[in-house]
Write a protein that holds these residues in place. Sequence first.
Motif, PDB file in Angstrom:
ATOM      1  N   CYS A 224      10.298   7.661  19.449  1.00  0.00           N
ATOM      2  CA  CYS A 224      10.758   7.311  20.556  1.00  0.00           C
ATOM      3  C   CYS A 224      10.484   5.443  20.980  1.00  0.00           C
ATOM      4  O   CYS A 224      11.230   5.184  21.242  1.00  0.00           O
TER       5      CYS A 224
ATOM      6  N   TYR B  62       6.533  18.534  23.182  1.00  0.00           N
ATOM      7  CA  TYR B  62       7.317  18.716  23.894  1.00  0.00           C
ATOM      8  C   TYR B  62       7.743  17.186  24.705  1.00  0.00           C
ATOM      9  O   TYR B  62       8.606  17.244  25.312  1.00  0.00           O
ATOM     10  N   ILE B  63       6.707  16.960  25.385  1.00  0.00           N
ATOM     11  CA  ILE B  63       6.377  15.895  25.875  1.00  0.00           C
ATOM     12  C   ILE B  63       7.386  14.096  25.687  1.00  0.00           C
ATOM     13  O   ILE B  63       8.114  13.784  26.402  1.00  0.00           O
TER      14      ILE B  63
ATOM     15  N   THR C  10      10.560  15.179  25.654  1.00  0.00           N
ATOM     16  CA  THR C  10      11.389  14.959  26.969  1.00  0.00           C
ATOM     17  C   THR C  10      11.959  13.106  27.095  1.00  0.00           C
ATOM     18  O   THR C  10      12.757  12.908  27.526  1.00  0.00           O
TER      19      THR C  10
ATOM     20  N   ASN D 243      12.857  11.248  24.540  1.00  0.00           N
ATOM     21  CA  ASN D 243      13.364  10.536  23.463  1.00  0.00           C
ATOM     22  C   ASN D 243      14.844  10.750  24.834  1.00  0.00           C
ATOM     23  O   ASN D 243      15.303   9.741  24.395  1.00  0.00           O
ATOM     24  N   ILE D 244      14.693  12.517  25.327  1.00  0.00           N
ATOM     25  CA  ILE D 244      16.489  12.599  25.629  1.00  0.00           C
ATOM     26  C   ILE D 244      16.574  11.677  26.796  1.00  0.00           C
ATOM     27  O   ILE D 244      16.996  10.786  27.059  1.00  0.00           O
ATOM     28  N   LEU D 245      15.331  11.588  27.747  1.00  0.00           N
ATOM     29  CA  LEU D 245      15.545  10.466  28.935  1.00  0.00           C
ATOM     30  C   LEU D 245      15.778   9.003  28.112  1.00  0.00           C
ATOM     31  O   LEU D 245      16.898   8.803  28.883  1.00  0.00           O
TER      32      LEU D 245
END
Length: 200
Positions: free
Chosen positions: A121, A176-177, A180, A182-184
Amino acid sequence: MISVYKLKPKFQQLLTPVLLFLHKNKITANQITFGSILLSVIIGVLFWNAGISKWFFLSLPIGLLLRMALNALDGMMARKFNQTSKLGEVLNEVGDIISDVIIFFPLLKFQPESLYLIVICIILSVINEFAGLMGKVVGKERRYDGPMGKSDRALILGLYGLLMFSGVSISSVSEYIFGTVNILLVISTYIRLKKSLNEA
Protein backbone atom coordinates in the motif's frame (compact mmCIF):
# COMPACT_ATOMS: atom_id res chain seq x y z
CA MET A 1 -14.43 8.06 -10.48
CA ILE A 2 -15.71 8.96 -7.00
CA SER A 3 -13.08 10.74 -4.92
CA VAL A 4 -12.95 13.04 -1.91
CA TYR A 5 -10.79 15.33 -4.07
CA LYS A 6 -13.91 16.46 -5.93
CA LEU A 7 -14.97 18.29 -2.76
CA LYS A 8 -11.84 20.45 -2.93
CA PRO A 9 -13.51 23.58 -4.45
CA LYS A 10 -16.02 23.74 -1.57
CA PHE A 11 -13.25 23.08 0.94
CA GLN A 12 -11.18 25.92 -0.52
CA GLN A 13 -14.12 28.32 -0.24
CA LEU A 14 -14.38 27.54 3.47
CA LEU A 15 -10.64 28.21 3.86
CA THR A 16 -10.68 31.63 2.15
CA PRO A 17 -10.91 33.63 5.44
CA VAL A 18 -7.96 31.63 6.81
CA LEU A 19 -6.01 32.30 3.61
CA LEU A 20 -6.56 36.04 3.89
CA PHE A 21 -5.58 36.00 7.58
CA LEU A 22 -2.32 34.15 6.83
CA HIS A 23 -1.46 36.49 3.95
CA LYS A 24 -2.14 39.52 6.14
CA ASN A 25 0.33 38.12 8.66
CA LYS A 26 3.05 37.60 6.00
CA ILE A 27 2.83 33.80 5.94
CA THR A 28 4.08 32.45 2.60
CA ALA A 29 3.03 29.41 0.57
CA ASN A 30 6.37 27.67 1.21
CA GLN A 31 6.04 28.24 4.96
CA ILE A 32 2.62 26.59 4.86
CA THR A 33 4.14 23.65 2.96
CA PHE A 34 6.88 23.29 5.59
CA GLY A 35 4.18 23.42 8.25
CA SER A 36 2.30 20.60 6.51
CA ILE A 37 5.42 18.41 6.43
CA LEU A 38 6.14 19.11 10.11
CA LEU A 39 2.54 18.32 11.00
CA SER A 40 2.82 14.99 9.15
CA VAL A 41 5.89 14.07 11.21
CA ILE A 42 4.01 14.90 14.42
CA ILE A 43 1.03 12.80 13.29
CA GLY A 44 3.32 9.88 12.49
CA VAL A 45 5.07 10.06 15.88
CA LEU A 46 1.79 10.28 17.80
CA PHE A 47 0.30 7.45 15.76
CA TRP A 48 3.35 5.26 16.39
CA ASN A 49 3.02 5.88 20.13
CA ALA A 50 -0.75 5.38 20.25
CA GLY A 51 -0.15 2.18 22.20
CA ILE A 52 0.71 4.40 25.17
CA SER A 53 -2.58 6.28 25.02
CA LYS A 54 -5.59 5.70 22.77
CA TRP A 55 -6.02 9.48 22.58
CA PHE A 56 -3.04 9.58 20.22
CA PHE A 57 -5.21 7.80 17.63
CA LEU A 58 -7.16 11.05 17.33
CA SER A 59 -4.06 12.55 15.73
CA LEU A 60 -5.21 10.80 12.55
CA PRO A 61 -8.67 12.31 11.97
CA ILE A 62 -7.77 15.70 13.46
CA GLY A 63 -4.23 15.91 12.12
CA LEU A 64 -5.10 14.71 8.63
CA LEU A 65 -7.95 17.22 8.38
CA LEU A 66 -5.49 19.97 9.31
CA ARG A 67 -2.98 18.58 6.82
CA MET A 68 -5.58 18.65 4.05
CA ALA A 69 -6.33 22.27 4.95
CA LEU A 70 -2.65 23.20 4.81
CA ASN A 71 -2.22 21.38 1.49
CA ALA A 72 -5.11 23.36 0.06
CA LEU A 73 -3.91 26.64 1.55
CA ASP A 74 -0.37 26.48 0.16
CA GLY A 75 -1.68 26.08 -3.38
CA MET A 76 -4.28 28.81 -2.88
CA MET A 77 -1.65 31.16 -1.45
CA ALA A 78 0.75 30.48 -4.32
CA ARG A 79 -1.85 31.08 -7.03
CA LYS A 80 -3.77 34.00 -5.54
CA PHE A 81 -0.76 36.00 -4.37
CA ASN A 82 1.74 35.08 -7.11
CA GLN A 83 4.02 32.98 -4.91
CA THR A 84 4.45 30.05 -7.26
CA SER A 85 8.03 28.82 -7.52
CA LYS A 86 10.03 25.76 -8.54
CA LEU A 87 11.12 25.33 -4.91
CA GLY A 88 7.52 25.39 -3.77
CA GLU A 89 6.52 22.79 -6.35
CA VAL A 90 9.35 20.47 -5.30
CA LEU A 91 8.56 20.93 -1.60
CA ASN A 92 4.90 20.22 -2.20
CA GLU A 93 5.40 17.03 -4.21
CA VAL A 94 8.30 15.55 -2.24
CA GLY A 95 6.70 16.61 1.03
CA ASP A 96 3.46 14.82 0.17
CA ILE A 97 5.25 11.57 -0.62
CA ILE A 98 7.42 11.69 2.51
CA SER A 99 4.40 12.59 4.62
CA ASP A 100 2.37 9.67 3.28
CA VAL A 101 5.16 7.21 4.11
CA ILE A 102 5.60 8.62 7.63
CA ILE A 103 1.87 8.53 8.40
CA PHE A 104 1.21 5.07 6.93
CA PHE A 105 4.28 3.44 8.49
CA PRO A 106 2.79 2.92 12.01
CA LEU A 107 0.11 0.69 10.48
CA LEU A 108 2.83 -1.97 10.32
CA LYS A 109 2.92 -1.89 14.12
CA PHE A 110 -0.82 -1.96 14.76
CA GLN A 111 -1.91 -4.31 11.96
CA PRO A 112 0.96 -6.85 11.71
CA GLU A 113 -1.39 -9.45 10.22
CA SER A 114 -1.53 -7.29 7.07
CA LEU A 115 2.15 -6.34 7.04
CA TYR A 116 2.84 -7.24 3.41
CA LEU A 117 -0.36 -5.60 2.18
CA ILE A 118 0.50 -2.40 4.07
CA VAL A 119 4.03 -2.35 2.60
CA ILE A 120 2.48 -2.75 -0.86
CA CYS A 121 0.00 0.00 0.00
CA ILE A 122 2.80 2.42 0.89
CA ILE A 123 4.67 1.58 -2.32
CA LEU A 124 1.53 1.95 -4.44
CA SER A 125 0.76 5.29 -2.78
CA VAL A 126 4.17 6.59 -3.86
CA ILE A 127 3.64 5.25 -7.38
CA ASN A 128 0.16 6.82 -7.44
CA GLU A 129 1.59 10.28 -6.67
CA PHE A 130 4.31 9.74 -9.25
CA ALA A 131 1.62 8.89 -11.80
CA GLY A 132 -0.13 12.13 -10.91
CA LEU A 133 3.10 14.03 -11.54
CA MET A 134 3.48 12.38 -14.92
CA GLY A 135 0.35 14.23 -15.96
CA LYS A 136 2.36 17.43 -15.83
CA VAL A 137 5.30 15.87 -17.64
CA VAL A 138 3.54 14.25 -20.59
CA GLY A 139 0.09 15.87 -20.44
CA LYS A 140 -1.34 19.26 -19.60
CA GLU A 141 -1.78 19.20 -15.84
CA ARG A 142 -1.02 17.40 -12.60
CA ARG A 143 -3.52 14.55 -12.13
CA TYR A 144 -5.39 14.01 -8.86
CA ASP A 145 -7.90 11.40 -10.04
CA GLY A 146 -9.29 8.82 -7.61
CA PRO A 147 -10.64 6.46 -6.52
CA MET A 148 -7.73 6.30 -4.03
CA GLY A 149 -5.94 9.63 -4.23
CA LYS A 150 -4.25 11.45 -1.37
CA SER A 151 -7.53 12.81 0.03
CA ASP A 152 -9.17 9.38 -0.12
CA ARG A 153 -6.25 7.79 1.72
CA ALA A 154 -6.47 10.50 4.37
CA LEU A 155 -10.17 9.74 4.82
CA ILE A 156 -9.45 6.01 5.24
CA LEU A 157 -6.75 6.69 7.84
CA GLY A 158 -8.94 9.20 9.64
CA LEU A 159 -11.72 6.62 9.94
CA TYR A 160 -9.17 4.06 11.08
CA GLY A 161 -8.01 6.41 13.85
CA LEU A 162 -11.59 6.92 15.04
CA LEU A 163 -12.22 3.16 15.10
CA MET A 164 -9.04 2.48 17.07
CA PHE A 165 -9.83 5.29 19.51
CA SER A 166 -13.28 3.74 20.02
CA GLY A 167 -11.73 0.37 20.73
CA VAL A 168 -12.93 -1.27 17.52
CA SER A 169 -10.43 -3.79 16.16
CA ILE A 170 -10.20 -4.40 12.40
CA SER A 171 -7.68 -7.24 12.68
CA SER A 172 -10.16 -9.84 11.44
CA VAL A 173 -10.91 -7.85 8.28
CA SER A 174 -7.75 -5.78 7.80
CA GLU A 175 -6.48 -7.99 4.97
CA TYR A 176 -9.68 -7.36 3.03
CA ILE A 177 -9.55 -3.63 3.75
CA PHE A 178 -5.93 -3.12 2.68
CA GLY A 179 -6.35 -5.51 -0.21
CA THR A 180 -9.24 -3.37 -1.46
CA VAL A 181 -7.24 -0.17 -0.91
CA ASN A 182 -4.40 -1.63 -2.99
CA ILE A 183 -6.76 -2.55 -5.83
CA LEU A 184 -8.21 0.97 -5.79
CA LEU A 185 -4.69 2.42 -5.82
CA VAL A 186 -3.86 0.41 -8.94
CA ILE A 187 -7.09 1.61 -10.59
CA SER A 188 -6.36 5.21 -9.59
CA THR A 189 -2.82 5.02 -10.97
CA TYR A 190 -4.09 3.53 -14.24
CA ILE A 191 -6.69 6.29 -14.62
CA ARG A 192 -4.09 9.01 -13.99
CA LEU A 193 -1.65 7.61 -16.52
CA LYS A 194 -4.36 6.99 -19.11
CA LYS A 195 -5.74 10.53 -18.84
CA SER A 196 -2.23 11.99 -18.95
CA LEU A 197 -1.45 10.11 -22.15
CA ASN A 198 -4.78 11.12 -23.68
CA GLU A 199 -3.90 14.76 -23.04
CA ALA A 200 -0.43 14.40 -24.54
